[in-house]
Motif scaffolding. Structure first.
Motif, PDB file in Angstrom:
ATOM      1  N   THR B 142       0.865  -1.160  -0.018  1.00  0.00           N
ATOM      2  CA  THR B 142       0.196  -0.024   0.057  1.00  0.00           C
ATOM      3  C   THR B 142       1.058   1.258   0.192  1.00  0.00           C
ATOM      4  O   THR B 142       1.816   1.316   0.758  1.00  0.00           O
ATOM      5  CB  THR B 142      -0.907  -0.085   1.389  1.00  0.00           C
ATOM      6  N   GLU B 146      -3.139   4.689  -2.423  1.00  0.00           N
ATOM      7  CA  GLU B 146      -4.142   4.015  -1.964  1.00  0.00           C
ATOM      8  C   GLU B 146      -5.102   4.647  -1.133  1.00  0.00           C
ATOM      9  O   GLU B 146      -6.340   4.663  -1.389  1.00  0.00           O
ATOM     10  CB  GLU B 146      -3.782   2.753  -1.498  1.00  0.00           C
ATOM     11  N   THR B 191      -7.835   5.406 -12.370  1.00  0.00           N
ATOM     12  CA  THR B 191      -6.830   4.660 -11.098  1.00  0.00           C
ATOM     13  C   THR B 191      -7.558   3.247 -11.186  1.00  0.00           C
ATOM     14  O   THR B 191      -8.239   2.552 -11.976  1.00  0.00           O
ATOM     15  CB  THR B 191      -7.653   5.240  -9.932  1.00  0.00           C
ATOM     16  N   TRP B 192      -6.894   2.509 -10.195  1.00  0.00           N
ATOM     17  CA  TRP B 192      -7.544   1.179  -9.957  1.00  0.00           C
ATOM     18  C   TRP B 192      -8.960   0.809  -9.699  1.00  0.00           C
ATOM     19  O   TRP B 192      -9.559  -0.115  -9.710  1.00  0.00           O
ATOM     20  CB  TRP B 192      -6.848   0.409  -8.934  1.00  0.00           C
ATOM     21  N   SER B 194     -10.795   1.692 -11.705  1.00  0.00           N
ATOM     22  CA  SER B 194     -11.367   1.023 -12.895  1.00  0.00           C
ATOM     23  C   SER B 194     -11.637  -0.315 -13.011  1.00  0.00           C
ATOM     24  O   SER B 194     -12.153  -0.958 -13.834  1.00  0.00           O
ATOM     25  CB  SER B 194     -10.548   1.342 -14.058  1.00  0.00           C
ATOM     26  N   HIS B 195     -11.519  -1.216 -11.868  1.00  0.00           N
ATOM     27  CA  HIS B 195     -11.807  -2.410 -11.622  1.00  0.00           C
ATOM     28  C   HIS B 195     -13.181  -2.754 -11.855  1.00  0.00           C
ATOM     29  O   HIS B 195     -13.810  -3.774 -12.193  1.00  0.00           O
ATOM     30  CB  HIS B 195     -11.117  -3.131 -10.360  1.00  0.00           C
ATOM     31  N   LEU B 198     -12.649  -3.613 -15.251  1.00  0.00           N
ATOM     32  CA  LEU B 198     -11.462  -4.489 -15.711  1.00  0.00           C
ATOM     33  C   LEU B 198     -12.149  -5.935 -14.919  1.00  0.00           C
ATOM     34  O   LEU B 198     -11.265  -6.825 -15.478  1.00  0.00           O
ATOM     35  CB  LEU B 198     -10.068  -4.034 -15.332  1.00  0.00           C
ATOM     36  N   TYR B 199     -12.698  -5.829 -14.043  1.00  0.00           N
ATOM     37  CA  TYR B 199     -13.106  -7.012 -13.213  1.00  0.00           C
ATOM     38  C   TYR B 199     -13.672  -8.210 -14.284  1.00  0.00           C
ATOM     39  O   TYR B 199     -13.157  -9.235 -14.300  1.00  0.00           O
ATOM     40  CB  TYR B 199     -13.941  -6.795 -12.040  1.00  0.00           C
TER      41      TYR B 199
END
Lengths: 441, 219
Positions: B142, B146, B191-192, B194-195, B198-199
């Motif tokens: 981390t 985060e 940023t993440w 976007s999961h 993307l998941y």
């Protein structure tokens, strides 16, 4: 010095001396070439999606064996290697490359167990192979692993077995087992046979009895088989793990072309895990084949087929309590765990499961080319797999079956180091000892 | 004050949604065309049944071994995501704004339930922050980023809550609330977070690889 600290202090000229010759320019251009040109979409998706939750950690035997040290967690390994390479745009030091190579080659078995633990399914094993590719192109590869790759490049086999030694070894084994089975043959170069039996370098080199035992099995099952007398007999592929994808492709092509030349319908492979990964997952794709260009089946599938067809008959059962190690590449890689259990249960009356098992099994810590990194790195993988020792001990079994060469090497060291009271065997060892042999005298 | 309110609830909402949807769409097109050029076999291995199998299994609480190994994290993660998505969409105040603007409306949550859901989101974020400080394997990977992202997710809920209960100045708080929501939406594609998109993409591909090619479960 503690065991863990000893494991950290590794002297490998393949890493230190080669890295000392690198210029910052070469490091930067190589890293960017691999990150930008060779890899892109999957790499970007995996790296961009990781929320760094650390939930992958419980998957890794290195992490669990080092008392949950986060440096050994899958995401922790990516942080120490790829994240930093991306963040700095390739501006990393020689020391960084040595550490990255040590992590990617010796502290990760690319077993893909962490894929089953990541909430997103991020393929950390793939990310580690990207690091290995970078290190290979920089010439920073563990010395022993590089030697194996050189052997592949020069001889098309893993162990510098010369062409005449190969043929000689097969004829020796044929001769040896004729004492027991007088009509036993190891047919060489028989065009149009049903299948060619392919093995990995260590079989002719130092586990030769496995070839003889397989010949006994073929004889009893009455199959139409052959073995090639030319290079291309070896199905192994350590270049796949060193990051030398060009050599990987060459040796895989030689293997498939040997099968074509012999006009066999399929290839049956001995008890090896990584070689199987190389034909269904990596080598075939590099050569542009969606599937294997010629069907290749693993020994576990072959035994199962022979048993189901009634060609392989059980004469006696092994009564000693035994357990079964699921090799990553044939179980997490091809789902052969139930077939394996059918065969094991047929020959063993007292079978005990490890926990966890099947696709959840812990890796042997030798796979992914780690054992081929040689003696300098033995402690890393043995200390990094204490959980395997605990897992085996908990079964109380006296016999441990591992149908994979690399698993054997790794488990042997684990058994010695942790002083486990268990005998390690291949499945063919048990089959050979307990099968019905109608042609034996 | 009123003109700022009109601006943030008018044109800025459009901008935020455009960046959010356009950003994700752009990312999708970028990644898929990159995959076509560089990783073409991603498409040859896609398999609808196993892609869906993987996506669905990982959306069911306690269906995977790792979820069972981390029960607290599983409960918190599922509660957090459910509340995070449901609460804003079915909040009465939000639906009313849509009705006033476009004349469309849908079912709404009772305010008390929305309240609880907001609490769940905020408490979950506190849990995530503490976990990232306390659990070594999470702490190790981390960085400051985060916490910023977690803050971005927490702010719309915190400010919304304060505005609803008219703690501090309502006018300021509601403007901050709208701005925070817009900031979060804008951050998603970059940023993440976007999961969210993307998941299913990664799961679909890895699920196909594991199910159709390796004949094994990916959980």
């Amino acid at each position: 010095m503690s065991e863990a600290a000893l494991a950290q202090k590794i002297d490998d000229p393949g890493l230190d001396e080669t890295a000392a010759k690198l210029t910052p320019e070469r490091i930067r251009t190589t890293i960017n070439r691999v990150l930008q040109q060779e890899n892109s979409a999957r790499l970007k998706a995996f790296v961009g999606t990781c929320v760094s939750c650390g939930l992958c950690s419980d998957a890794c035997h290195f992490f669990l064996s080092h008392d949950r040290d986060p440096k050994y967690s899958p995401a922790g390994k990516v942080k120490q290697t790829l994240w930093e390479m991306i963040r700095t745009k390739g501006n990393v030091s020689q020391e960084f490359i040595v550490r990255a190579a040590t992590i990617a080659y010796t502290e990760c078995n690319v077993c893909k167990r962490c894929v089953q633990y990541c909430p997103f399914g991020i393929d950390t094993a793939y990310l580690m192979t990207v690091v290995r590719r970078i290190c290979h192109l920089l010439g920073v590869t563990p010395l022993y692993l590089q030697d194996t790759s050189h052997s592949h490049a020069s001889t098309f086999n893993q162990m510098w077995v010369k062409d005449d030694e190969w043929i000689d070894t097969l004829q020796w084994q044929e001769d040896e087992y004729r004492d027991e089975i007088p009509n036993l043959r190891i047919p060489l170069e028989k065009e149009g046979a049903d299948f060619f039996y392919s093995v990995i370098g260590p079989e002719p080199k130092f586990r030769t009895q496995l070839i003889g035992q397989a010949a006994v099995l073929m004889n009893e099952c009455g199959v139409d088989w052959t073995m090639p007398a030319t290079p291309g007999w070896d199905n192994s592929d350590m270049s796949m793990y060193s990051g030398d994808l060009e050599i990987m492709g060459r040796i895989k092509r030689a293997h498939f072309e040997t099968a074509r030349r012999l006009r066999v319908k399929r290839v049956v492979m001995g008890e090896c895990g990584h070689a199987y990964r190389s034909v269904y997952d990596v080598g075939n794709r590099w050569l542009g084949w969606r599937e294997m260009p010629i069907p290749v089946i693993h020994a576990l599938q072959f035994y199962w087929e022979m048993l189901k067809e009634g060609r392989l008959k059980v004469a006696t059962q092994m009564e000693e309590p035994c357990t079964f190690h699921d090799p990553c590449n044939v179980v997490r890689g091809m789902g052969l765990h139930e077939m394996a259990r059918d065969v094991v249960r047929a020959f063993c009356s007292n079978f005990i499961e490890m926990e966890p098992n099947r696709e959840q099994n812990y890796c042997c810590s030798a796979g992914g080319g780690v054992i081929n990194c040689g003696p300098p790195h033995t402690k890393t993988r043995v200390l990094g797999n204490r959980v395997k020792a605990e897992q085996i001990t908990a079964t109380g079994a006296k016999v441990l079956i591992a149908p994979c060469h690399n698993c054997h090497g790794g488990l042997e060291d684990i058994i010695n180091h942790y002083k486990l009271d268990v005998k390690l065997v291949f499945l063919i060892d048990i089959i050979y000892a307990h099968m019905h042999k109608s042609n034996a005298i | 004050m009123h003109s700022i309110y009109t601006f943030v609830t008018g044109p800025l909402v459009w901008v935020a949604f455009l960046v959010f949807i356009g950003g994700l769409a752009g990312k999708f097109v970028y990644l898929t065309s990159l995959a076509k050029n560089k990783d073409p076999y991603v498409f040859s291995y896609l398999h609808l049944k196993y892609a869906l199998r993987s996506i669905i299994v990982w959306l069911i609480p306690f269906s995977t071994r790792n979820m069972r190994l981390n029960p607290v994290m599983t409960v918190v993660t599922f509660a957090f995501h459910i509340c995070l998505i449901i609460a804003p969409i079915f909040l009465l105040a939000h639906v009313i704004m849509f009705e006033e603007a476009w004349g469309v409306s849908w079912w709404t949550l009772p305010d008390a339930v929305a309240d609880v859901m907001t609490w769940v989101v905020l408490a979950s974020i506190v849990f995530f922050v503490v976990r990232r400080r306390v659990v070594p394997e999470a702490r190790y990977v981390t960085g400051p980023k985060e916490f910023v992202i977690l803050g971005l997710v927490a702010l719309p809920f915190l400010t919304g809550f304060l505005a609803y209960y008219q703690i501090f100045d309502y006018q300021t708080m509601i403007i901050l609330h709208v701005l925070a929501g817009e900031a979060m939406l804008v951050a998603i594609p970059f940023t993440w977070l976007s999961h969210v998109m993307l998941y299913p993409m990664i799961r679909g591909y890895m699920g196909s690889e594991f199910g159709a090619e390796r004949h094994v479960k990916d959980w």
